[in-house]
Design an enzyme around this catalytic site. Structure first.
Site, PDB file in Angstrom:
ATOM      1  N   LYS A 172       0.852  -1.185   0.000  1.00 35.82           N
ATOM      2  CA  LYS A 172       0.000   0.000   0.000  1.00 35.82           C
ATOM      3  C   LYS A 172       0.893   1.242   0.000  1.00 35.82           C
ATOM      4  O   LYS A 172       1.440   1.630   1.017  1.00 35.82           O
ATOM      5  CB  LYS A 172      -0.904   0.057   1.231  1.00 35.82           C
ATOM      6  CG  LYS A 172      -1.957   1.173   1.149  1.00 35.82           C
ATOM      7  CD  LYS A 172      -2.413   1.663   2.504  1.00 35.82           C
ATOM      8  CE  LYS A 172      -1.527   2.720   3.088  1.00 35.82           C
ATOM      9  NZ  LYS A 172      -1.505   4.000   2.318  1.00 35.82           N
ATOM     10  N   GLY A 225       6.478   5.547   8.823  1.00 38.85           N
ATOM     11  CA  GLY A 225       5.544   6.649   8.983  1.00 38.85           C
ATOM     12  C   GLY A 225       5.622   7.215  10.383  1.00 38.85           C
ATOM     13  O   GLY A 225       6.658   7.133  11.044  1.00 38.85           O
ATOM     14  N   SER A 226       4.526   7.761  10.856  1.00 37.63           N
ATOM     15  CA  SER A 226       4.518   8.434  12.149  1.00 37.63           C
ATOM     16  C   SER A 226       4.574   7.439  13.299  1.00 37.63           C
ATOM     17  O   SER A 226       4.126   6.292  13.181  1.00 37.63           O
ATOM     18  CB  SER A 226       3.264   9.300  12.289  1.00 37.63           C
ATOM     19  OG  SER A 226       2.118   8.494  12.475  1.00 37.63           O
ATOM     20  N   GLY A 230       2.485   4.002  13.901  1.00 40.12           N
ATOM     21  CA  GLY A 230       3.288   2.805  14.120  1.00 40.12           C
ATOM     22  C   GLY A 230       2.928   2.092  15.408  1.00 40.12           C
ATOM     23  O   GLY A 230       2.900   0.852  15.463  1.00 40.12           O
ATOM     24  N   GLU A 247       9.579   1.804  11.206  1.00 42.95           N
ATOM     25  CA  GLU A 247      10.567   2.890  11.093  1.00 42.95           C
ATOM     26  C   GLU A 247       9.759   4.171  11.148  1.00 42.95           C
ATOM     27  O   GLU A 247       8.977   4.466  10.246  1.00 42.95           O
ATOM     28  CB  GLU A 247      11.355   2.765   9.784  1.00 42.95           C
ATOM     29  CG  GLU A 247      12.677   3.525   9.815  1.00 42.95           C
ATOM     30  CD  GLU A 247      12.514   5.029   9.682  1.00 42.95           C
ATOM     31  OE1 GLU A 247      12.859   5.742  10.659  1.00 42.95           O
ATOM     32  OE2 GLU A 247      12.036   5.492   8.643  1.00 42.95           O
ATOM     33  N   CYS A 281      12.859  11.785   7.730  1.00 42.61           N
ATOM     34  CA  CYS A 281      12.932  11.303   9.111  1.00 42.61           C
ATOM     35  C   CYS A 281      14.335  11.514   9.680  1.00 42.61           C
ATOM     36  O   CYS A 281      14.515  11.546  10.898  1.00 42.61           O
ATOM     37  CB  CYS A 281      12.518   9.840   9.202  1.00 42.61           C
ATOM     38  SG  CYS A 281      13.386   8.753   8.075  1.00 42.61           S
ATOM     39  N   GLU A 379       8.688  16.353  16.544  1.00 43.07           N
ATOM     40  CA  GLU A 379       9.024  16.318  15.121  1.00 43.07           C
ATOM     41  C   GLU A 379       8.139  17.293  14.351  1.00 43.07           C
ATOM     42  O   GLU A 379       6.920  17.220  14.425  1.00 43.07           O
ATOM     43  CB  GLU A 379       8.849  14.908  14.573  1.00 43.07           C
ATOM     44  CG  GLU A 379       9.336  14.760  13.143  1.00 43.07           C
ATOM     45  CD  GLU A 379       9.295  13.335  12.649  1.00 43.07           C
ATOM     46  OE1 GLU A 379      10.218  12.932  11.928  1.00 43.07           O
ATOM     47  OE2 GLU A 379       8.332  12.608  12.993  1.00 43.07           O
TER      48      GLU A 379
END
Length: 488
Positions: A172, A225-226, A230, A247, A281, A379
């Site tokens: 996806k 992703g975030s 996650g 990650e 990231c 972040e």
């Protein structure tokens, strides 16, 4: 450009297909429409992957690798065209887009090489006339959920080790950047990768992503992703006893000591903080600087920032492209207001750039930032750098480690003793010396500690651990029953 799902080697356009527009972040022009997969299509993709995996696992690994070599060649042939498409849909400047496509090329060839390795171990048995070894075995179906900021690099970090190890994939991609997935699917078709080995279904995380995570036939989930998302995936994956590789976020820092080469440090900070408009990231969002050189470094950074050119990334002279969309623009700006409320001093930037169209934010520099402030802890995912003054290396390391993330860190110094102390004590998965916080190479493991990940790694041979199980094999040719720990 008409985008379709790619399932079992077929291009799928559902009759009841709902699409959402995809816009170029540099000018707002709609460049394509991405289809949202139905629940039925996701289940169909998983079933095709399940059927294909049985035969794919039987293909000798060097033969599986041949497909990756072919994909790498096609990526190399198409590098410039793909880079331009990448810039158009994501916004990063063309030089960076070329570098990202090169990452995909490198990953294809590197993981193809693993087709002739996939090393296990042989070891002596404690019993006579008995042979012992361990081998890697594929797990089954891998569900990939990838982000918009590196739409082809991260996808290949995950999919190539998965398939060379004998798994099949249901992927996806982000709906923000579907074109790179579509282009990769066309290459997969061209090299005649067996049907069902890689399947691509477009859709939202709450729909397609959740189905992948919860489906009992998907054995591995790899997500970038975030941290918030996650964590939810980890909870669901744990419920279903899946292997989950995460990650996630970063709040990366560059430490600049009093003996640093400041010209080099400025280059590293500018590149790490403002490249990809800070949407990495691994982006540098904190500069932890020795108080003796704080003012000089700030002056040099301001001078360097004044020469940065914002604009459409397809213009070779542009150094900073747009951010991905309007909501990202406003999120970044909200942190500027927050930083001012917290007492930080805005040295440069801090404004939405004045463009007729597109989503541009001025490169921004703060000083007098408190280590525990939200500006220094959270972040932002934009071109914002916060300067934090410290008195010595020990304090710098403490400040670096004080955030909840642990992806990348960097130190600029000429003192070898400081280098070795820093690389030992910095609590991040990646440490750079006299370089910025970005620029990972595909043959080393990529990932971080704490809120950045859950112990797994993308890239490098370590990524194979995500997509394989260890199988121990004992061959007893003694002709008698021998019992370990009892008969020796």
């Amino acid at each position: 450009m008409d985008i379709k799902h790619y399932v079992n080697g077929q291009w799928i356009k559902e009759e009841s297909m709902h699409c959402i527009p995809v816009s170029n972040p540099a000018n707002g022009e709609v460049i394509t429409n991405v289809p949202m997969a139905s629940k039925e299509l996701v289940h169909e993709a998983i079933q095709h992957a399940k059927h294909a995996q049985k035969e794919w696992a039987k293909v000798p690994a060097p033969k599986r690798a041949d497909y990756l070599y072919a994909i790498g060649e096609r990526l190399r042939d198409e590098k410039e065209r793909l880079a331009r498409i990448l810039t158009m849909e994501m916004g990063k400047v063309i030089e960076e887009a070329r570098g990202e496509v090169q990452e995909a090329i490198d990953m294809a060839f590197y993981m193809a090489g693993e087709g002739r390795r996939l090393f296990g171990q042989t070891t002596p048995s404690e019993l006579p006339n008995k042979f012992a070894m361990s081998v890697r075995a594929p797990i089954g179906i891998v569900g990939l959920i990838t982000p918009w900021n590196f739409p082809i690099a991260i996808a290949t970090w995950k999919s190539f080790p998965a398939i060379v190890a004998g798994n099949t994939v249901v992927w996806k991609p982000s709906t923000e950047t579907p074109l790179m997935a579509y282009e990769l699917a066309k290459i997969i078709e061209e090299v005649e990768l067996p049907d069902g080995v890689i399947n691509i279904v477009f859709g939202g995380g709450s729909d397609v992503g959740s189905l992948l995570v919860e489906h009992p036939d998907v054995h591995v989930i790899s997500f970038t992703g975030s941290t918030e998302t996650g964590r939810k995936i980890a909870e669901l994956g744990g419920k279903h006893l899946k292997k989950v590789s995460l990650e996630m976020g970063g709040k990366n820092a560059i430490i600049v000591m009093e003996d640093a080469d400041l010209d080099l440090a400025v280059e590293g900070i500018i590149w790490s903080g403002f490249g990809t408009s800070g949407q990495r990231c691994t982006a540098c969002s904190r500069v932890i600087v020795h108080e003796a050189i704080k003012e000089e470094l700030a002056d040099r950074l301001i001078t360097a920032m004044e020469s940065l050119k914002l604009g459409n990334g397809l213009d070779e002279g542009v150094q900073i492209g747009p951010v991905i969309h309007k909501s990202a623009l406003h999120k970044i700006h909200s942190y500027i207001q927050l930083g001012l409320q917290e007492g930080a001093t805005l040295l440069k930037g801090g404004r939405i750039a004045d463009f007729e169209s597109g989503h541009f934010y001025e490169p921004t520099l703060f000083t007098d930032v408190k280590p525990q402030s939200r500006l220094a802890q959270e972040e932002i995912f934009g071109p914002v750098i916060s300067m934090i003054a410290v008195q010595n290396l020990e304090e710098a390391i403490e400040v670096n480690n004080s955030v909840k993330y642990g992806l990348s860190s960097s130190i600029f110094t000429q003192d070898v003793t400081k280098v070795f102390q820093a690389q030992r004590d910095l609590d991040t998965g990646i440490v750079y010396v006299n370089a910025g916080t970005t620029g990972a190479e595909i043959h080393l493991p990529f990932g971080g500690t704490k809120g950045t990940g859950n112990g797994h790694r993308d890239s490098g041979i370590q990524s194979l651990d995500v997509y394989t199980e260890w199988k121990s094999i004992y061959v007893d040719y003694s002709g008698t029953l021998q019992r370990a720990q009892i008969d020796n």
